[in-house]
Design a protein around this motif. Structure first.
Motif, short mmCIF file in Angstrom:
data_model
loop_
_atom_site.label_atom_id
_atom_site.label_comp_id
_atom_site.label_asym_id
_atom_site.label_seq_id
_atom_site.Cartn_x
_atom_site.Cartn_y
_atom_site.Cartn_z
N MET A 168 0.83 -1.21 0.00
CA MET A 168 0.00 0.00 0.00
C MET A 168 0.87 1.26 0.00
O MET A 168 0.57 2.21 -0.72
CB MET A 168 -0.94 0.00 1.21
CG MET A 168 -2.10 -0.94 1.05
SD MET A 168 -3.39 -0.76 2.32
CE MET A 168 -2.50 -1.13 3.81
N TYR A 218 0.99 4.14 -2.78
CA TYR A 218 0.83 5.54 -2.38
C TYR A 218 1.97 6.39 -2.91
O TYR A 218 1.76 7.49 -3.44
CB TYR A 218 0.76 5.63 -0.86
CG TYR A 218 0.66 7.03 -0.32
CD1 TYR A 218 -0.54 7.72 -0.38
CD2 TYR A 218 1.75 7.67 0.24
CE1 TYR A 218 -0.65 9.02 0.11
CE2 TYR A 218 1.66 8.95 0.73
CZ TYR A 218 0.46 9.62 0.66
OH TYR A 218 0.37 10.90 1.14
N SER A 256 7.83 1.66 2.40
CA SER A 256 7.56 0.43 1.66
C SER A 256 8.74 -0.53 1.74
O SER A 256 8.55 -1.73 1.98
CB SER A 256 7.25 0.76 0.19
OG SER A 256 7.09 -0.42 -0.55
#
Length: 119
Positions: free
Chosen positions: A28, A32, A54
């Motif tokens: 996610m 983003y 991440s």
């Protein structure tokens, strides 16, 4: 005849919740960060922090999976040649196909002047 063996009950006890949370959070935050590149630019703080988060979460996922008794992706899976090769080939084919559809749509709209519906 079925063998008389007892199996552990299935359910939450066999689900790797920390692994699932870290891989979902990592993916996610990657999405983003990639989504923010158009508005903020590749070298903006938003994008760079998203990539760092991440990378940290996906690294934590690999560490968690190595130590988990029931990992989401068993480590021996990566040593089996046919699924790894097939997945790699399909990833490449999907990338080429999605790129071709996207670029064809852009070409039809911007160069040939078609509407989005007609393209």
């Amino acid at each position: 005849m079925l063998p008389n063996t007892r199996t552990a009950p299935t359910g939450r006890t066999q689900f790797d919740l920390p692994g699932a949370a870290t891989v979902l959070g990592g993916l996610m935050s990657l999405m983003y960060a990639l989504g923010g590149t158009t508005a903020s630019g590749w070298l903006s703080a938003r994008v760079l922090i998203g990539f760092a988060v991440s990378a940290a979460l996906l690294s934590a996922f690999t560490v968690i999976e190595r130590r988990s008794p029931k990992p989401l992706i068993p480590p021996h899976t990566w040593r089996i040649r046919s699924p790894v090769t097939g997945t790699t080939v399909m990833l490449g084919i999907t990338g080429v196909l999605v790129g071709a559809v996207f670029l064809t749509s852009i070409y039809l709209q911007n160069v040939l002047g078609y509407s989005a519906l007609r393209a």
